[in-house]
Design an enzyme around this catalytic site. Structure first.
Site, PDB file in Angstrom:
ATOM      1  CE  LYS A 169       9.955   7.366   3.945  1.00  0.00           C
ATOM      2  NZ  LYS A 169       9.478   8.355   4.901  1.00  0.00           N
ATOM      3  CD  GLU A 255      10.424  -0.475  -0.291  1.00  0.00           C
ATOM      4  OE1 GLU A 255       9.524   0.380  -0.443  1.00  0.00           O
ATOM      5  OE2 GLU A 255      11.637  -0.203  -0.311  1.00  0.00           O
ATOM      6  CG  HIS A 290      20.829   1.488   6.232  1.00  0.00           C
ATOM      7  ND1 HIS A 290      20.989   0.767   5.064  1.00  0.00           N
ATOM      8  CD2 HIS A 290      20.655   0.553   7.205  1.00  0.00           C
ATOM      9  CE1 HIS A 290      20.904  -0.517   5.316  1.00  0.00           C
ATOM     10  NE2 HIS A 290      20.711  -0.688   6.607  1.00  0.00           N
ATOM     11  NE  ARG A 348      14.435  15.887   6.153  1.00  0.00           N
ATOM     12  CZ  ARG A 348      15.598  15.417   5.746  1.00  0.00           C
ATOM     13  NH1 ARG A 348      16.505  16.256   5.247  1.00  0.00           N
ATOM     14  NH2 ARG A 348      15.898  14.136   5.821  1.00  0.00           N
TER      15      ARG A 348
END
Length: 746
Positions: A169, A255, A290, A348
């Site tokens: 990430k 973040e 989430h 994917r």
């Protein structure tokens, strides 16, 4: 579209896509394409002068399980590709293990689908040419993709390097920033000490989002709203990430947390010749923990300039890492500012890919096979956009084994009863189970995906609700009833979606449903019908002889509504049934607390079973005074007093109440002063000690199931008498975790 059967050549030693194309130099051996190279996005084979070299795929190993393995196998069969599947002992009788004549055993270890070296060795041993990883498991593992390439096996997915760049990430955000793709402000560095990260969080500004660099599916992710909860949330996120992703999963990103975010993602597809297209966007904002539960395309309330900008940025992102194959670029869209930010790229095929297939009229698995064999993309960007305008709106609902009324906690068990909607061009079901199968706690609890299409969003929502009303499951908890309520939500219908949608509209979505008297009447009539032998009919609808139906004897039943949203026992409903003749009855329904109000009485109603009853199922058609009602009554074979009634699109769960003395004599009375494990789990830690006084809602035990941490909270105020298990203990469903002091003795 070129045929994969044009040649019989086998791909003996496939090399990385970099060496298959001398030009254009989109996939460089060092560094990444310059921003100018990325800015010019190719969309079709005509954009490249490179000659195609196609090697057809003739044999395939599916390194996955469940519905995605079945989905891949279906397309492979239509393309004449011989398919082999894998299965663990738990999955030996599963649908994916039986869908082809060729299936290979992985043994008793439930994590064997993650054993990359063994899976590659099996493919080599059996002379299998290509491997499709599906989603989850090894699908985004660059080492596995590289091992396939090194072994001469075609990996139906992106190059290992592109996967590695996007899988990290922190690294992916560096690449995106260099390519001009906007990213969420935050810290993505190597300093990972608790205090160091806490300082970075303060610099970003609360609330912040903690996310594992290897994260996905909502695992290893926590929202931190204030500094005083940072350390606890960081520890929880790291523990979950390590359990889900292994070594390195504990490395965190910090973040800015967008307060009112929408989750909008773009389906991209690229070939090895530099062509990349966007097949529209999907809104996946309706989530729990989430994790997505409903996806749709096109995204609602999105203006065309923003939509096209998202598509362009997604294609830029894919080309920035030399991507090949199917991928999804995920963005956070800030509802307050209209800004969007790159979140991550899933390298994917996504769970929700059928939504994009519905609105583009494509088979993305077929595209995967064709691109992996060396073909160019079959459609241009302009052709795809024209199709999107023609195909309307599509919505996908994930049917999960979980209990929304208990915080969407996962469930498992045997599918005692399963009835599904009728499929058509506009209604599709991708399922991994049939009636009689067992949904294991060892794996993800998704039972199926229901996908519908309509000429517009409003039509698609109505079709989805109608299809859900036909979906019946008994044997474990599901989210079907919740999804029906979601489709009726005014805010959802208006397109007012964000990732906090469920919490925002919780009162509406979890409002208790009133159960009509006819439901209890049908339950009683169904039980009576299942124990009654049909007899000869007399001249006026009466029976001949002295059979059970010829009597006027009254039968009484008592039902308790099983309401998972409360800890106390539900309402007890009394029902009396008096036969008046063959299939002719008087039924009285009495509710507690009705005072002087007389019981609801249905007189001279005709009720019969259109099909013979089985030991567990009874179909019933009853003509009430104002309407005909069709019902299905299902009894749980493992607990005969548990009854489920499907009626007019609603599911009602009841318990046939035995006399109190009978419950006590057989020990059937549930222990009120205890908290039990809602499903098989591992105890991570106890949050209380013996003797502690706790209030209702206090955290008692933290458990792990299906790699998800869940806090078990107190259903009552009281004093802790006993903690039945310690950290690391494995518990079965129904195992007592905490005992309270008896209120009378406390």
């Amino acid at each position: 579209m070129r045929s994969l059967k044009r040649t019989s050549r086998r791909l003996r030693v496939p090399v990385a896509p970099l060496t298959l194309m001398p030009a254009p130099r989109l996939f460089l051996t060092a560094g990444h394409p310059s921003s100018s190279a990325v800015a010019s996005i190719a969309t079709h084979a005509a954009c490249s002068g490179v000659a195609t070299s196609v090697t057809p795929i003739t044999s395939l190993l599916i390194a996955n399980r469940g519905e995605i393995a079945l989905r891949i196998a279906r397309t492979a069969a239509t393309m004449g590709i011989r398919t082999t599947t894998l299965y663990t002992d738990v999955d030996a009788g599963s649908q994916h293990a039986r869908c082809t004549p060729h299936a290979l055993a992985l043994g008793p270890t439930t994590t064997a689908y993650l054993d990359g070296p063994r899976i590659v060795a099996l493919a080599k041993q059996h002379g299998i040419q290509a491997l499709h990883p599906g989603y989850g498991f090894l699908s985004e593992n660059p080492a596995f993709a590289r091992a396939c390439e090194d072994a001469g096996i075609v990996f139906v997915g992106p190059p290992a390097r592109a996967m590695a760049d996007m899988g990290d990430k922190a690294r992916s955000k560096e690449i995106m920033t260099a390519a001009g793709v906007p990213c969420v402000p935050g810290y993505h560095g190597a300093e990972q000490g608790v205090e160091q990260l806490k300082v970075r969080a303060a610099e970003v500004g609360y609330p912040v989002l903690l996310k594992s660099v290897k994260g996905g599916g909502g695992k290893g992710m926590r929202i931190v709203r204030a500094a005083d909860e940072f350390e606890a949330q960081l520890g929880s996120a790291r523990a979950e990430a390590r359990a889900s992703f292994g070594e390195g999963g504990e490395v965190m990103l910090v973040e800015r947390y967008v307060v009112r975010p929408r989750h909008v993602e773009v389906q991209v597809f690229a070939d090895r010749y530099g062509n990349c297209v966007a097949l529209g966007e999907r809104d996946c904002s309706v989530q729990r923990r989430h994790q997505k539960i409903l996806e749709e395309s096109p995204a609602p309330l999105l203006d065309d300039p923003t939509r096209k900008d998202l598509w362009d940025k997604a294609r830029t992102a894919a080309l920035a890492v030399g991507y090949v194959g199917a991928g999804t670029v995920e963005f956070i869209l800030d509802r307050d500012t209209g800004e969007f930010f790159f979140m991550e790229m899933n390298t994917r095929l996504q769970v929700e890919h059928p939504v994009s297939e519905m609105v583009t009229g494509t088979d993305l698995v077929e595209w995967q096979f064709r691109v992996a064999s060396g073909e160019r993309l079959p459609l241009t960007q302009d052709e795809i956009e024209a199709r999107i305008l023609e195909h309307g709106h599509a919505i996908e609902a994930r049917i999960y084994a979980e209990n929304p009324d208990k915080g969407f906690f996962p469930d498992s068990g045997k599918l005692v009863h399963l009835a599904t909607p009728k499929t058509s061009e506009d209604v599709r079901i991708d399922a991994g189970f049939i009636e009689g199968d067992t949904v294991s706690e060892a794996y993800d609890g998704m039972i199926a995906k229901l996908i519908v299409r309509g000429k517009d969003r409003e039509t698609a929502i109505r079709k989805m609700e109608l299809a859900l009303r036909e979906y019946e499951v008994v044997g474990l908890s599901t989210n079907i009833e919740f999804l029906k309520r979601l489709c009726r939500s005014h805010a959802f219908i208006e397109g007012d979606v964000e990732t906090g949608f469920i919490d925002k509209w919780r009162d509406e979505l979890f409002r208790p449903r009133h159960v009509d008297n006819e439901v209890f009447a049908q339950a009683a009539l169904g039980l009576l019908s299942s124990h009654t032998t049909p007899r000869s009919e007399g001249p006026h609808g009466e029976t001949l002889g002295f059979g059970e139906d010829s009597t006027q004897s009254e039968r009484s039943f008592a039902f308790r509504v099983r309401d998972d949203s409360t800890a106390e026992e539900g309402e007890i409903i009394q029902v009396s049934v008096t036969p008046r003749g063959l299939s002719l009855y008087n039924v009285a329904v009495s509710r507690p607390g009705s005072g002087e109000t007389p019981a609801a009485v249905f007189e001279n109603i005709v009720s019969h079973s259109p099909v013979p009853s089985s030991a567990t199922k009874t179909s019933l058609t009853t003509f009430f005074p104002l309407a005909r009602v069709d019902s299905t009554l299902v009894r749980d074979p493992t607990s005969n007093e548990r009854i489920t009634v499907f009626q007019l699109g609603d599911k009602t769960e009841l318990r046939l109440v035995e006399p109190g003395w009978f419950e006590k004599a057989l020990g059937l009375k549930e222990a009120a002063a205890s908290v039990v494990a809602p499903m098989p789990c591992k105890v991570l830690r106890n949050e209380v000690n013996v003797g502690d006084k706790v209030e209702k809602g206090a955290a008692l035990v933290v458990i792990e199931s299906m790699k998800m941490e869940t806090v078990i909270r107190s259903p009552q105020s009281g004093i802790i008498k006993k903690l039945a298990h310690k950290e690391g203990d494995i518990c079965k469903a129904g195992t007592v975790l905490v005992l309270f002091e008896d209120a009378s003795s406390a």
